[in-house]
Design a protein around this motif. Structure first.
Motif, PDB file in Angstrom:
ATOM      1  N   MET A   1      -3.881   4.273  -6.739  1.00  0.00           N
ATOM      2  CA  MET A   1      -3.657   5.161  -5.666  1.00  0.00           C
ATOM      3  C   MET A   1      -2.733   4.724  -4.363  1.00  0.00           C
ATOM      4  O   MET A   1      -2.892   3.408  -4.107  1.00  0.00           O
ATOM      5  N   GLY A   2      -1.733   5.310  -3.951  1.00  0.00           N
ATOM      6  CA  GLY A   2      -0.993   4.849  -3.062  1.00  0.00           C
ATOM      7  C   GLY A   2      -1.483   4.582  -1.644  1.00  0.00           C
ATOM      8  O   GLY A   2      -2.456   5.118  -1.333  1.00  0.00           O
ATOM      9  N   LYS A   3      -0.901   3.876  -0.686  1.00  0.00           N
ATOM     10  CA  LYS A   3      -1.390   3.715   0.395  1.00  0.00           C
ATOM     11  C   LYS A   3      -0.132   3.570   1.489  1.00  0.00           C
ATOM     12  O   LYS A   3       0.962   3.379   1.144  1.00  0.00           O
ATOM     13  N   VAL A   4      -0.628   3.886   2.765  1.00  0.00           N
ATOM     14  CA  VAL A   4       0.496   3.853   4.046  1.00  0.00           C
ATOM     15  C   VAL A   4       0.193   2.511   4.659  1.00  0.00           C
ATOM     16  O   VAL A   4      -0.914   2.153   4.977  1.00  0.00           O
ATOM     17  N   ARG A   5       1.203   1.754   4.508  1.00  0.00           N
ATOM     18  CA  ARG A   5       1.069   0.114   5.295  1.00  0.00           C
ATOM     19  C   ARG A   5       2.103   0.319   6.377  1.00  0.00           C
ATOM     20  O   ARG A   5       2.786   1.006   6.631  1.00  0.00           O
ATOM     21  N   VAL A   6       1.727  -0.946   7.165  1.00  0.00           N
ATOM     22  CA  VAL A   6       2.638  -1.369   8.060  1.00  0.00           C
ATOM     23  C   VAL A   6       3.388  -2.586   7.883  1.00  0.00           C
ATOM     24  O   VAL A   6       2.884  -3.843   7.517  1.00  0.00           O
ATOM     25  N   ARG A   7       4.721  -2.682   8.085  1.00  0.00           N
ATOM     26  CA  ARG A   7       5.485  -3.843   7.939  1.00  0.00           C
ATOM     27  C   ARG A   7       5.283  -4.759   9.044  1.00  0.00           C
ATOM     28  O   ARG A   7       5.601  -4.331  10.290  1.00  0.00           O
ATOM     29  N   PRO A   8       4.797  -5.825   9.016  1.00  0.00           N
ATOM     30  CA  PRO A   8       4.464  -6.779   9.858  1.00  0.00           C
ATOM     31  C   PRO A   8       5.409  -7.165  10.933  1.00  0.00           C
ATOM     32  O   PRO A   8       5.203  -7.291  12.083  1.00  0.00           O
ATOM     33  N   ASP A   9       6.661  -7.294  10.383  1.00  0.00           N
ATOM     34  CA  ASP A   9       7.709  -7.997  11.191  1.00  0.00           C
ATOM     35  C   ASP A   9       8.324  -6.965  11.793  1.00  0.00           C
ATOM     36  O   ASP A   9       9.187  -7.214  13.119  1.00  0.00           O
ATOM     37  N   THR A  10       8.352  -5.534  11.628  1.00  0.00           N
ATOM     38  CA  THR A  10       8.863  -4.534  12.658  1.00  0.00           C
ATOM     39  C   THR A  10       8.016  -3.572  12.895  1.00  0.00           C
ATOM     40  O   THR A  10       8.375  -2.933  13.939  1.00  0.00           O
ATOM     41  N   GLY A  11       6.664  -3.470  12.408  1.00  0.00           N
ATOM     42  CA  GLY A  11       5.653  -2.448  13.094  1.00  0.00           C
ATOM     43  C   GLY A  11       5.973  -1.021  12.459  1.00  0.00           C
ATOM     44  O   GLY A  11       5.360  -0.151  13.097  1.00  0.00           O
ATOM     45  N   ARG A  12       6.645  -0.954  11.405  1.00  0.00           N
ATOM     46  CA  ARG A  12       7.218   0.711  11.077  1.00  0.00           C
ATOM     47  C   ARG A  12       6.375   0.725   9.718  1.00  0.00           C
ATOM     48  O   ARG A  12       6.022  -0.283   9.060  1.00  0.00           O
ATOM     49  N   LYS A  38      -0.236  10.094   9.827  1.00  0.00           N
ATOM     50  CA  LYS A  38      -0.532  11.348   9.466  1.00  0.00           C
ATOM     51  C   LYS A  38       0.599  12.091   8.638  1.00  0.00           C
ATOM     52  O   LYS A  38       0.566  12.484   7.693  1.00  0.00           O
ATOM     53  N   LYS A  39       1.932  11.719   9.190  1.00  0.00           N
ATOM     54  CA  LYS A  39       2.960  12.490   8.692  1.00  0.00           C
ATOM     55  C   LYS A  39       3.298  11.724   7.254  1.00  0.00           C
ATOM     56  O   LYS A  39       3.728  12.407   6.426  1.00  0.00           O
ATOM     57  N   VAL A  40       3.495  10.371   7.357  1.00  0.00           N
ATOM     58  CA  VAL A  40       3.488   9.516   6.230  1.00  0.00           C
ATOM     59  C   VAL A  40       2.660   9.870   4.963  1.00  0.00           C
ATOM     60  O   VAL A  40       2.885   9.916   3.913  1.00  0.00           O
ATOM     61  N   GLN A  41       1.267   9.776   5.432  1.00  0.00           N
ATOM     62  CA  GLN A  41       0.234  10.394   4.710  1.00  0.00           C
ATOM     63  C   GLN A  41       0.298  11.448   3.750  1.00  0.00           C
ATOM     64  O   GLN A  41       0.193  11.728   2.704  1.00  0.00           O
ATOM     65  N   THR A  42       0.855  12.300   4.699  1.00  0.00           N
ATOM     66  CA  THR A  42       1.062  14.001   4.015  1.00  0.00           C
ATOM     67  C   THR A  42       2.289  13.789   3.060  1.00  0.00           C
ATOM     68  O   THR A  42       2.356  14.244   2.097  1.00  0.00           O
ATOM     69  N   LEU A  43       3.274  12.912   3.432  1.00  0.00           N
ATOM     70  CA  LEU A  43       4.316  12.681   2.425  1.00  0.00           C
ATOM     71  C   LEU A  43       3.980  12.092   1.304  1.00  0.00           C
ATOM     72  O   LEU A  43       4.179  12.275  -0.043  1.00  0.00           O
TER      73      LEU A  43
END
Length: 411
Positions: A1-12, A38-43
């Motif tokens: 199952m996919g996940k929404v993550r945060v890139r540590p160096d950019t915070g994006r 919420k937007k990215v999770q929807t995608l």
């Protein structure tokens, strides 16, 4: 199952999911926040739903992605048919990392200037042009926007701070430096948003500003100045000292805004570099009463220039006064002649403010009289001139004790 993550160096935010045993990660231009998650999770949910249905087309969701080739190697039956550059998710769009290289600073800065110019007053537009041409473009002009680093920004600020200031000052004013930096910040913020690169202007605080130094004239000094000044400028300085108008407001004052019947002056315009335009702020638009000798001075001035020019104070050609010329030819020579400390003409406005406050006028009324939006600046700049009735310094308490001591002595 996919996940929404945060890139540590950019915070994006990024999407992390699998397709037919292969792992895919797609970066977005969105910073980590509840709304963006919420937007990215929807995608991501929509991507996984298409995968389950066997209808997932990588280029439809992530056009221009470097992973498209990897996807085609995993599933060569899927054709790259989509040319769309945005992914639609519940009536909103999530921008993917743009593959378009950011332009040179100079090119984008000029584009940004053109787009924003409609929002600015003419004088502000001239200031922006000066800062861009003489400062920012000279330093950053040939740099690619996405290659500019925080170190370069701090280097620019240091070099700017090393330049001599106006009026023989050793260093350029902190307020001026902050103006340059704020403009740079605005350009980089807009560019990083459009071209999806990490904005290097982070955690750079404005320089602390020194408190405005107020050096008002005493009432005795005011009278000496008005009595001693050249006769053709006597009305001008009488109005300056007792109206509290800014230099541009009095130099740009026209007869149509002088109401002798009601005893009011309507402040509607200001003179900037020889051109009249809208006042400094909306709060600067005001009607001020003709206090003290102001009405008499304006009536006398009308006899001199009322039929010569639309401007109340003008030269022999009927054009508005050049305040730089007057300051050098009239103001400073007069102060030297009277043995008074050299002070800028703007101190006439400070003098009006301090005389009004010292006389016991209500600070809120004084703020409106001067064209301030609130009393905050008034108390900040002129607090020591506000009578004890409106400020706390212990004098009222000491006065009360003094009265009690006198009663005890009388008994």
């Amino acid at each position: 199952m996919g996940k929404v993550r945060v890139r540590p160096d950019t915070g994006r935010l990024l999407l992390d999911f699998s397709y037919q045993g292969a792992r895919f990660r797609e970066h977005t231009a969105l910073h980590d926040s509840a709304q963006n998650r919420k937007k990215v999770q929807t995608l991501l949910d929509k991507v996984e739903a298409r995968i389950k249905l066997g209808e997932f087309n990588y280029s439809e969701f992530f056009p221009g992605s470097k992973n498209i080739q990897k996807f085609l190697e995993v599933d060569p039956n899927r054709a790259n048919t989509s040319q769309t550059q945005l992914v639609r998710v519940q009536n909103s769009y999530i921008p993917a990392r743009s593959s378009t290289r950011a332009p040179l600073f100079e090119i984008f800065a000029r584009q940004w200037q053109t787009e924003k110019k409609i929002e600015w007053r003419a004088s502000h537009a001239r200031n922006i042009e000066s800062v861009l041409s003489n400062s920012l473009i000279k330093f950053f002009g040939k740099r690619v926007l996405s290659d500019i680093t925080k170190a370069e920004i701090l280097e620019f600020r240091s070099k700017l701070a090393s330049k001599p200031g106006r009026g023989g000052k050793e260093q350029i004013a902190a307020k001026t430096i902050n103006t340059h930096m704020a403009l740079l910040k605005g350009i980089l913020e807009e560019a990083s948003d459009r071209y999806s690169f990490e904005n290097p202007y982070k955690n750079i605080k404005p320089l602390k500003l020194q408190r405005s130094h107020v050096e008002p004239f005493s009432l005795i000094e005011v009278n000496r100045i008005i009595e001693s000044v050249r006769e053709d400028y006597r009305n001008y300085y009488a109005v300056r000292f007792y109206s509290g108008m800014r230099t541009g407001e009095i130099d740009g004052l026209r007869w149509e805004f002088v109401d002798f019947k009601r005893g009011l002056i309507a402040i509607r315009e200001t003179l900037v570099q020889g051109q009249t335009e809208y006042t400094k702020t909306d709060g600067s638009q005001r009607d001020i009463p003709m206090l003290g000798p102001v009405k008499a001075a304006l009536e006398a001035q009308y006899q001199a220039t009322g039929k010569l020019s639309p401007y109340v104070f003008c030269n022999t050609e009927g054009k508005p006064l050049d305040h730089n010329n007057i300051t050098k030819r009239v103001w400073y020579p007069l102060l030297r002649h009277l043995g008074l400390k050299m002070r800028r003409p703007y101190q006439t406005r400070h003098t009006a403010a301090t005389l009004l406050l010292a006389s016991g006028e209500n600070p809120e009324w004084v703020a409106r009289f001067l064209g301030h939006a609130s009393t905050e600046m008034l108390f900040k700049v002129y607090s020591r001139y506000i009578p004890n009735l409106t400020r706390q310094d212990g004098s009222a308490f000491e006065q009360m004790l003094g009265v009690q001591d006198e009663r005890h002595a009388a008994q």
